[in-house]
Design an enzyme around this catalytic site. Structure first.
Site, short mmCIF file in Angstrom:
data_model
loop_
_atom_site.label_atom_id
_atom_site.label_comp_id
_atom_site.label_asym_id
_atom_site.label_seq_id
_atom_site.Cartn_x
_atom_site.Cartn_y
_atom_site.Cartn_z
N ASP A 95 0.85 -1.19 0.00
CA ASP A 95 0.00 0.00 0.00
C ASP A 95 0.89 1.25 0.00
O ASP A 95 1.88 1.31 0.72
CB ASP A 95 -0.89 -0.02 1.25
CG ASP A 95 -2.03 0.97 1.19
OD1 ASP A 95 -3.19 0.55 1.24
OD2 ASP A 95 -1.75 2.18 1.10
N ASN A 154 -13.00 -3.09 3.18
CA ASN A 154 -14.05 -2.06 3.22
C ASN A 154 -14.96 -2.13 2.00
O ASN A 154 -14.47 -2.31 0.88
CB ASN A 154 -13.40 -0.67 3.27
CG ASN A 154 -12.48 -0.48 4.46
OD1 ASN A 154 -12.76 -1.00 5.55
ND2 ASN A 154 -11.39 0.24 4.28
N GLN A 162 -14.41 2.76 2.05
CA GLN A 162 -13.80 2.34 0.79
C GLN A 162 -13.52 3.58 -0.07
O GLN A 162 -14.40 4.44 -0.23
CB GLN A 162 -14.73 1.38 0.02
CG GLN A 162 -14.07 0.79 -1.22
CD GLN A 162 -14.95 -0.25 -1.95
OE1 GLN A 162 -16.14 -0.39 -1.65
NE2 GLN A 162 -14.36 -0.95 -2.89
N HIS A 191 -10.58 -5.16 -2.59
CA HIS A 191 -9.23 -5.44 -2.08
C HIS A 191 -9.30 -5.78 -0.61
O HIS A 191 -10.22 -5.37 0.09
CB HIS A 191 -8.29 -4.24 -2.31
CG HIS A 191 -8.84 -2.94 -1.81
ND1 HIS A 191 -9.74 -2.20 -2.52
CD2 HIS A 191 -8.62 -2.26 -0.66
CE1 HIS A 191 -10.05 -1.11 -1.84
NE2 HIS A 191 -9.40 -1.13 -0.69
N HIS A 214 -7.03 -5.53 2.89
CA HIS A 214 -5.86 -4.93 3.53
C HIS A 214 -5.20 -5.97 4.43
O HIS A 214 -5.88 -6.61 5.26
CB HIS A 214 -6.28 -3.76 4.43
CG HIS A 214 -6.83 -2.59 3.70
ND1 HIS A 214 -6.08 -1.50 3.37
CD2 HIS A 214 -8.08 -2.34 3.25
CE1 HIS A 214 -6.84 -0.61 2.75
NE2 HIS A 214 -8.06 -1.09 2.66
P1 AMP Z 1 -9.84 1.53 0.87
O1 AMP Z 1 -9.95 2.83 1.67
O2 AMP Z 1 -10.22 0.32 1.64
O3 AMP Z 1 -10.57 1.66 -0.45
O4 AMP Z 1 -8.30 1.37 0.60
C1 AMP Z 1 -7.64 1.91 -0.50
C2 AMP Z 1 -6.17 1.77 -0.21
O5 AMP Z 1 -5.46 1.85 -1.42
C3 AMP Z 1 -5.58 2.85 0.71
O6 AMP Z 1 -4.95 2.22 1.83
C4 AMP Z 1 -4.57 3.59 -0.18
O7 AMP Z 1 -3.43 3.98 0.52
C5 AMP Z 1 -4.26 2.53 -1.22
N1 AMP Z 1 -3.87 3.00 -2.54
C6 AMP Z 1 -4.51 3.90 -3.31
N2 AMP Z 1 -3.88 4.02 -4.50
C7 AMP Z 1 -2.83 3.18 -4.48
C8 AMP Z 1 -1.80 2.86 -5.40
N3 AMP Z 1 -1.73 3.43 -6.59
N4 AMP Z 1 -0.88 1.93 -5.04
C9 AMP Z 1 -0.94 1.35 -3.82
N5 AMP Z 1 -1.89 1.61 -2.91
C10 AMP Z 1 -2.82 2.53 -3.22
#
Ligand code: AMP
Ligand code: ZN
Length: 134
Positions: free
Chosen positions: A30, A86, A93, A99, A101
């Site tokens: 992440d 999420n 989300q 995805h 975590h």
């Molecule tokens: P969520 O809030 O559950 O949708 O999580 C999205 C996650 O994606 C967050 O922890 C962000 O830090 C991560 N994220 C967003 N864009 C990228 C990216 N390009 N590469 C890696 N992680 C990302």
């Protein structure tokens, strides 16, 4: 799915730090980690959330989460491990491609994944049981 960043990352169109890859998933670090080693399991095929995810991929994702938790705990020597997933803006989300975590936890890391416990009243318990068994 066009214009889905996680589709592009999962399928290798955009580079990402990859911890694991197979025909169905890519696991990446992440970019905004909650803790050292925070990673994401991304299916290669698009599903916006758990409601859209096939049973087959859901099962495989959970098995992979377990394998990654074991491997990451050994490699990173973390003291605990959270698996978070999420669905929907209300639930936090922000990227609408399913995805999971993988969050290694270290004693005293201060990562805030807790909530204040409420109270399960008899009325609410009955309401929920009625709705769920309707
Ligand atoms: P969520 O809030 O559950 O949708 O999580 C999205 C996650 O994606 C967050 O922890 C962000 O830090 C991560 N994220 C967003 N864009 C990228 C990216 N390009 N590469 C890696 N992680 C990302
Ligand atoms: Zn996608």
């Amino acid at each position: 799915m066009e214009n889905c960043i996680f589709c592009k990352i999962a399928n290798g169109e955009i580079p990402a730090a990859t911890l694991y890859e197979d025909e169905d998933f890519r696991v990446i670090l992440d970019l905004g980690p909650a803790s050292k080693g925070h990673a994401l399991i991304l299916p290669k095929s698009h599903a916006a959330n758990i409601y859209e995810l096939s049973d087959e991929l859901a099962a495989k994702a959970m098995i992979l989460a377990k394998k990654m938790a074991v491997k990451m705990t050994e490699a990173l020597k973390c003291d605990g491990f959270n698996i978070v997933q999420n669905n929907g803006e209300t639930a936090g989300q922000t990227v609408f491609h399913f995805h999971m975590h993988l969050i290694p936890r270290y004693t005293g890391d201060g990562v805030g994944l807790t909530w204040t416990p409420g109270t399960l009243t008899d009325e609410i318990k009955e309401e929920i049981l009625t709705k769920m068994n309707a």
